[in-house]
Write a protein that holds these residues in place. Structure first.
Motif, PDB file in Angstrom:
ATOM      1  N   THR A 525       0.843  -1.199   0.000  1.00 16.33           N
ATOM      2  CA  THR A 525       0.000   0.000   0.000  1.00 16.33           C
ATOM      3  C   THR A 525       0.878   1.248   0.000  1.00 16.33           C
ATOM      4  O   THR A 525       2.083   1.181   0.276  1.00 16.33           O
ATOM      5  CB  THR A 525      -0.905   0.022   1.250  1.00 16.33           C
ATOM      6  OG1 THR A 525      -0.072  -0.064   2.376  1.00 16.33           O
ATOM      7  CG2 THR A 525      -1.890  -1.115   1.239  1.00 16.33           C
ATOM      8  N   ARG A 526       0.254   2.349  -0.295  1.00 20.19           N
ATOM      9  CA  ARG A 526       0.966   3.618  -0.322  1.00 20.19           C
ATOM     10  C   ARG A 526       1.370   3.991   1.110  1.00 20.19           C
ATOM     11  O   ARG A 526       0.526   3.981   2.009  1.00 20.19           O
ATOM     12  CB  ARG A 526       0.013   4.671  -0.872  1.00 20.19           C
ATOM     13  CG  ARG A 526       0.634   5.799  -1.630  1.00 20.19           C
ATOM     14  CD  ARG A 526      -0.462   6.755  -2.023  1.00 20.19           C
ATOM     15  NE  ARG A 526      -1.301   6.195  -3.090  1.00 20.19           N
ATOM     16  CZ  ARG A 526      -1.055   6.375  -4.383  1.00 20.19           C
ATOM     17  NH1 ARG A 526      -0.022   7.105  -4.774  1.00 20.19           N
ATOM     18  NH2 ARG A 526      -1.834   5.846  -5.308  1.00 20.19           N
ATOM     19  N   ILE A 527       2.671   4.289   1.346  1.00 21.75           N
ATOM     20  CA  ILE A 527       3.076   4.714   2.703  1.00 21.75           C
ATOM     21  C   ILE A 527       3.741   6.081   2.624  1.00 21.75           C
ATOM     22  O   ILE A 527       4.346   6.427   1.605  1.00 21.75           O
ATOM     23  CB  ILE A 527       4.049   3.702   3.373  1.00 21.75           C
ATOM     24  CG1 ILE A 527       5.283   3.429   2.502  1.00 21.75           C
ATOM     25  CG2 ILE A 527       3.343   2.426   3.741  1.00 21.75           C
ATOM     26  CD1 ILE A 527       6.392   2.688   3.217  1.00 21.75           C
ATOM     27  N   LYS A 528       3.581   6.824   3.715  1.00 21.40           N
ATOM     28  CA  LYS A 528       4.172   8.170   3.710  1.00 21.40           C
ATOM     29  C   LYS A 528       5.662   8.075   4.004  1.00 21.40           C
ATOM     30  O   LYS A 528       6.468   8.793   3.439  1.00 21.40           O
ATOM     31  CB  LYS A 528       3.498   9.028   4.787  1.00 21.40           C
ATOM     32  CG  LYS A 528       2.169   9.597   4.348  1.00 21.40           C
ATOM     33  CD  LYS A 528       1.763  10.700   5.312  1.00 21.40           C
ATOM     34  CE  LYS A 528       0.303  11.055   5.069  1.00 21.40           C
ATOM     35  NZ  LYS A 528      -0.500  10.998   6.263  1.00 21.40           N
ATOM     36  N   HIS A 529       6.013   7.172   4.938  1.00 22.27           N
ATOM     37  CA  HIS A 529       7.418   7.074   5.369  1.00 22.27           C
ATOM     38  C   HIS A 529       7.673   5.623   5.817  1.00 22.27           C
ATOM     39  O   HIS A 529       6.754   4.966   6.341  1.00 22.27           O
ATOM     40  CB  HIS A 529       7.655   8.032   6.548  1.00 22.27           C
ATOM     41  CG  HIS A 529       9.112   8.217   6.859  1.00 22.27           C
ATOM     42  ND1 HIS A 529       9.741   7.466   7.808  1.00 22.27           N
ATOM     43  CD2 HIS A 529      10.045   9.049   6.334  1.00 22.27           C
ATOM     44  CE1 HIS A 529      11.020   7.832   7.866  1.00 22.27           C
ATOM     45  NE2 HIS A 529      11.233   8.812   6.982  1.00 22.27           N
ATOM     46  N   PRO A 530       8.904   5.121   5.635  1.00 25.47           N
ATOM     47  CA  PRO A 530       9.179   3.735   6.077  1.00 25.47           C
ATOM     48  C   PRO A 530       8.833   3.495   7.548  1.00 25.47           C
ATOM     49  O   PRO A 530       8.476   2.380   7.935  1.00 25.47           O
ATOM     50  CB  PRO A 530      10.686   3.584   5.841  1.00 25.47           C
ATOM     51  CG  PRO A 530      10.969   4.519   4.724  1.00 25.47           C
ATOM     52  CD  PRO A 530      10.043   5.697   4.911  1.00 25.47           C
ATOM     53  N   SER A 531       8.925   4.549   8.373  1.00 20.49           N
ATOM     54  CA  SER A 531       8.621   4.352   9.801  1.00 20.49           C
ATOM     55  C   SER A 531       7.138   4.052  10.044  1.00 20.49           C
ATOM     56  O   SER A 531       6.754   3.720  11.165  1.00 20.49           O
ATOM     57  CB  SER A 531       9.050   5.571  10.618  1.00 20.49           C
ATOM     58  OG  SER A 531       8.388   6.707  10.123  1.00 20.49           O
ATOM     59  N   ASP A 532       6.284   4.205   8.974  1.00 20.82           N
ATOM     60  CA  ASP A 532       4.880   3.808   9.129  1.00 20.82           C
ATOM     61  C   ASP A 532       4.779   2.279   9.240  1.00 20.82           C
ATOM     62  O   ASP A 532       3.786   1.738   9.728  1.00 20.82           O
ATOM     63  CB  ASP A 532       4.041   4.230   7.900  1.00 20.82           C
ATOM     64  CG  ASP A 532       3.960   5.739   7.781  1.00 20.82           C
ATOM     65  OD1 ASP A 532       4.287   6.412   8.781  1.00 20.82           O
ATOM     66  OD2 ASP A 532       3.607   6.221   6.689  1.00 20.82           O
ATOM     67  N   VAL A 533       5.800   1.573   8.737  1.00 18.56           N
ATOM     68  CA  VAL A 533       5.722   0.107   8.666  1.00 18.56           C
ATOM     69  C   VAL A 533       6.605  -0.571   9.722  1.00 18.56           C
ATOM     70  O   VAL A 533       6.197  -1.553  10.344  1.00 18.56           O
ATOM     71  CB  VAL A 533       6.144  -0.379   7.254  1.00 18.56           C
ATOM     72  CG1 VAL A 533       5.978  -1.882   7.112  1.00 18.56           C
ATOM     73  CG2 VAL A 533       5.365   0.350   6.184  1.00 18.56           C
ATOM     74  N   VAL A 534       7.814  -0.062   9.935  1.00 18.87           N
ATOM     75  CA  VAL A 534       8.738  -0.725  10.878  1.00 18.87           C
ATOM     76  C   VAL A 534       9.366   0.302  11.810  1.00 18.87           C
ATOM     77  O   VAL A 534       9.303   1.505  11.534  1.00 18.87           O
ATOM     78  CB  VAL A 534       9.890  -1.466  10.122  1.00 18.87           C
ATOM     79  CG1 VAL A 534       9.370  -2.626   9.319  1.00 18.87           C
ATOM     80  CG2 VAL A 534      10.690  -0.507   9.266  1.00 18.87           C
ATOM     81  N   LYS A 535       9.979  -0.237  12.882  1.00 20.79           N
ATOM     82  CA  LYS A 535      10.741   0.671  13.754  1.00 20.79           C
ATOM     83  C   LYS A 535      12.106   0.040  14.068  1.00 20.79           C
ATOM     84  O   LYS A 535      12.264  -1.196  13.923  1.00 20.79           O
ATOM     85  CB  LYS A 535       9.960   1.016  15.017  1.00 20.79           C
ATOM     86  CG  LYS A 535       9.548  -0.131  15.860  1.00 20.79           C
ATOM     87  CD  LYS A 535       8.788   0.401  17.060  1.00 20.79           C
ATOM     88  CE  LYS A 535       8.461  -0.675  18.062  1.00 20.79           C
ATOM     89  NZ  LYS A 535       7.767  -1.847  17.556  1.00 20.79           N
ATOM     90  N   VAL A 536      13.049   0.859  14.499  1.00 23.43           N
ATOM     91  CA  VAL A 536      14.401   0.357  14.788  1.00 23.43           C
ATOM     92  C   VAL A 536      14.306  -0.732  15.866  1.00 23.43           C
ATOM     93  O   VAL A 536      13.604  -0.569  16.855  1.00 23.43           O
ATOM     94  CB  VAL A 536      15.326   1.513  15.247  1.00 23.43           C
ATOM     95  CG1 VAL A 536      16.674   0.979  15.739  1.00 23.43           C
ATOM     96  CG2 VAL A 536      15.535   2.500  14.109  1.00 23.43           C
ATOM     97  N   GLY A 537      15.000  -1.835  15.619  1.00 19.02           N
ATOM     98  CA  GLY A 537      14.991  -2.946  16.579  1.00 19.02           C
ATOM     99  C   GLY A 537      14.036  -4.058  16.183  1.00 19.02           C
ATOM    100  O   GLY A 537      14.130  -5.161  16.714  1.00 19.02           O
ATOM    101  N   ASP A 538      13.096  -3.765  15.252  1.00 17.40           N
ATOM    102  CA  ASP A 538      12.158  -4.810  14.819  1.00 17.40           C
ATOM    103  C   ASP A 538      12.904  -5.945  14.134  1.00 17.40           C
ATOM    104  O   ASP A 538      13.898  -5.715  13.432  1.00 17.40           O
ATOM    105  CB  ASP A 538      11.163  -4.246  13.788  1.00 17.40           C
ATOM    106  CG  ASP A 538      10.024  -3.492  14.462  1.00 17.40           C
ATOM    107  OD1 ASP A 538      10.009  -3.462  15.704  1.00 17.40           O
ATOM    108  OD2 ASP A 538       9.185  -2.927  13.736  1.00 17.40           O
TER     109      ASP A 538
END
Ligand code: F3S
Length: 666
Positions: A525-538
């Motif tokens: 899907t369309r995302i605004k920023h990669p941080s919408d999907v994952v976070k550091v440490g995942d």
């Protein structure tokens, strides 16, 4: 007179005779006599008629209560100890007294006083008619007497639990009479552990008793006849007798006269042991009598010397071997083969703050220790396992430096300039520059972790060592990288950890190698920023999309084929289907509207209405829901066209409209 067919051997148990506590009580009584005091003992000083008789001949009276003490008399409290009511009474009537309570018994008094005032139920394994147990009960604080229970064995303990079913929720402390049987104790604490939530278990069985009992059993097993010397009233002597008679023909005697003339002619080997209250001279008389009986008197044998030698002396700094006899949350109890009871506090067992004594040693372990404090008055010796480990550990460290061995230890703290790693009790300093792979990694995060390190410097004279965690981590990383490049292939699915996030994608640590997932590869899907999907440490499960082994570059994919919305769309929709769609963006040539997540259809400006539309935004806005017909599906190029106009009634042609107007005018 005895007629022997052969010469049997006679062995005297090394642990036979006075224990530390009894020896101390008798010495204190004789010291008082030597000072010219008039002495009375509260009950017989020991369960041995000949010792009691000898003291009586020196004027020592036996009294049964403080009130029987005469004015000016000094009362000796024997090794069994008494309840606090007795000492209070002696003090109240101003009677001088000598407290000869064995320090091991005094420790039990301290425990029950403390635990009963903290609201614990007190369970005592022992004989409730024995003076020691009565003394223990007498030390339970006054308002907690109802919470004290004495049991002889596991059956009695179970009955107590049946009657008091709320014990599971209560705070329960269990102690044992010092002469309690070890095997029975094991059963009882197993039962307590299974039936109470957090029981406080204090193994208070005196090791002198346990040692004497186990040596008696060993000797009895190897003998045809056992002679057990001691007062008939002495419970510990009776227990020795019970143990021995399970193994061979046994005699419980009080002195040598009882075996004079006895026929031991069938015996090849004879063993002698004695209870804790049997004086050395009586044991010697028995041994002499036995030797006479079998006509093998050994002129050379100096019994007292042998008995003396059997008790090892112990000094601060000695390196000794011992056996763990009990382990609780605060310490390990050790039998070091002397009259003392050895204690190794947790702080002397290990430096690892996450460990408890039972994680380091177990009952029955043979351990090497260093004596750090001897308290002869209390019969206690404090020992350190850590210090021995440190000595052994340092030898290994020197060797590890020479051989370049990788060691493993626990980081025990951060100090100025680096961290300290504990290796087998030895502290190794790791400078900050050698502690982590990256400069900005926090040293505090290493604390309590097990790390691998190499020794890079040793100062044998000062007993200091410097290590490097980084060197090992770097080598591990290089090895992991080499292994990765050797085996990695496009399509491989790997797990990795998100290390950093940028506008164009995320970097994933694949175990020493970093790969990148482009933002378009993160989601369908369309995302605004990669941080919408994952976070550091995942932790992500990714697959290798592209691999450039020469440039050491890896592109990764994260979104999964089975989640591809085009597949869902294809299965569900066809041309001419009417769909509800939400406008997601407006362009000069039309509007995009989402049909399902991930699939947008284009409503061309000419397909919005029947009439000419000059500006899309005049008729549509983002978020508006519209109804439209699917007019074209191009899966290959991932394009969908939809039309709102196709659902509107057709407008009449221009000439028809004109004719209709004229007709209306006529
Ligand atoms: Fe004390 Fe142990 Fe003797 S408790 S009196 S040293 S048997």
């Amino acid at each position: 007179m005895l007629k022997l067919k052969r010469k049997p051997s006679i062995t005297v148990a090394k642990t036979a005779g006075f224990c530390f506590g009894v020896d101390r009580a008798i010495k204190l009584t004789y010291d008082a006599l030597a000072e010219g005091k008039s002495v009375a003992t509260l009950g017989p000083i020991i369960h041995n008629p000949s010792v009691v008789k000898e003291l009586e001949s020196k004027g020592v009276r036996i009294i049964s209560a403080p009130s029987e003490a005469k004015a000016g008399e000094t009362v000796v409290i024997r090794s069994h100890g008494v309840g606090s009511r007795i000492t209070d009474e002696l003090e109240k009537q101003n009677t001088e007294y000598i407290d000869a309570t064995c320090p091991f018994v005094a420790r039990i008094h301290r425990i029950v006083r403390e635990k009963s005032s903290d609201g614990y139920v007190i369970l005592i394994a022992g004989d409730d008619s024995h003076p020691e147990v009565q003394g223990i009960i007498g030390n339970v604080v006054e308002n907690a007497q109802e919470g004290v229970f004495v049991f002889k064995d596991i059956d009695e303990l179970q009955k107590i639990f049946e009657k008091n079913q709320n014990f599971f929720e209560k705070k329960v402390a269990i102690i044992a009479q010092t002469t309690y049987n070890n095997t029975l104790w094991g059963k009882c604490i197993r039962f307590i552990s299974e039936n109470c939530e957090h029981p406080q278990i204090y193994d208070t069985i005196c090791s002198a008793t346990a040692d004497r009992q186990s040596e008696a059993r060993e000797l009895a097993e190897a003998s045809d006849v056992m002679i057990i010397v001691g007062g008939k009233e002495s419970s510990n002597t009776r227990k020795l007798y019970e143990i021995c008679r399970e193994c061979c023909k046994s005699y419980h005697i009080e002195d040598a006269s009882e075996i004079c003339g006895e026929d031991f002619s069938m015996a090849y080997s004879i063993g002698i042991t004695a209870g804790a209250s049997t004086p050395a001279h009586i044991i010697k008389e028995v041994q002499t009598q036995m030797s006479e009986n079998v006509k093998i008197m050994d002129e050379e044998f100096d019994f007292e010397k042998a008995l003396d030698e059997s008790f090892k002396r112990i000094y601060t700094g000695n390196r000794v071997k011992g056996y763990i006899t009990a382990v609780n949350d605060a310490e390990a109890v050790v039998d070091v083969g002397t009259k003392h009871t050895g204690y190794v506090p947790l702080s002397e067992l290990t430096d690892d703050p996450s460990l408890k004594p039972k994680d380091v040693v177990s009952v029955g372990d043979e351990v090497e220790l260093i004596v750090i404090k001897v308290n002869d008055a209390e019969g206690i010796v404090t020992l350190s396992k850590k210090k021995v480990d440190a000595l052994v550990g340092f030898d290994t460290i020197v060797k590890a430096k020479e051989e370049g061995t990788v060691l493993s230890g626990v980081v025990v703290g951060v100090i100025k300039g680096g961290v300290l790693v504990s290796y087998n009790g030895t502290k190794v300093f790791v400078p900050a520059s050698q502690a982590t792979l990256r400069r900005d990694d926090k040293l505090e995060e290493l604390v309590k972790k097990t790390v691998e390190f190499k020794i890079i410097e040793v100062n044998e004279q000062r007993g200091r060592a410097v290590g490097s965690i980084k060197e090992v981590a770097k080598a591990n990383k290089t090895a992991a990288q080499a292994k990765f490049w050797e085996s990695a292939n496009v399509g491989d699915v790997i797990k990795g950890q998100v290390k950093s996030i940028t506008d164009f994608g995320v970097f994933v640590d694949l175990g020493g190698i970093d790969g990148m997932v482009h933002r378009t590869e993160l989601s369908w899907t369309r995302i605004k920023h990669p941080s919408d999907v994952v976070k550091v440490g995942d932790t992500l499960e990714v697959y290798i999309k592209e691999l450039d082994k020469e440039k050491n570059r890896i592109s990764l994919g994260y979104r999964k084929a089975e989640d591809n919305p085009w597949e869902t769309f294809k299965a569900k929709y066809n041309v001419d289907d009417v769909v509800k769609a939400t406008v997601v963006s407006i362009t000069p040539f039309g509007a995009f509207a989402q049909i399902i997540p991930g699939i947008d259809g284009l409503i061309h400006i000419s397909q919005i209405a029947n009439q000419r539309v000059s500006k899309v935004a005049d008729l549509l806005s983002v978020g508006q829901e519209v109804e439209a017909k699917i007019t074209e599906i191009d899966i290959e190029n991932q394009r969908i066209s939809i039309s709102m106009r196709a659902l509107l009634p057709e407008e009449p042609a221009a000439e028809e409209a004109e004719a209709a107007t004229e007709e209306a005018a006529e």
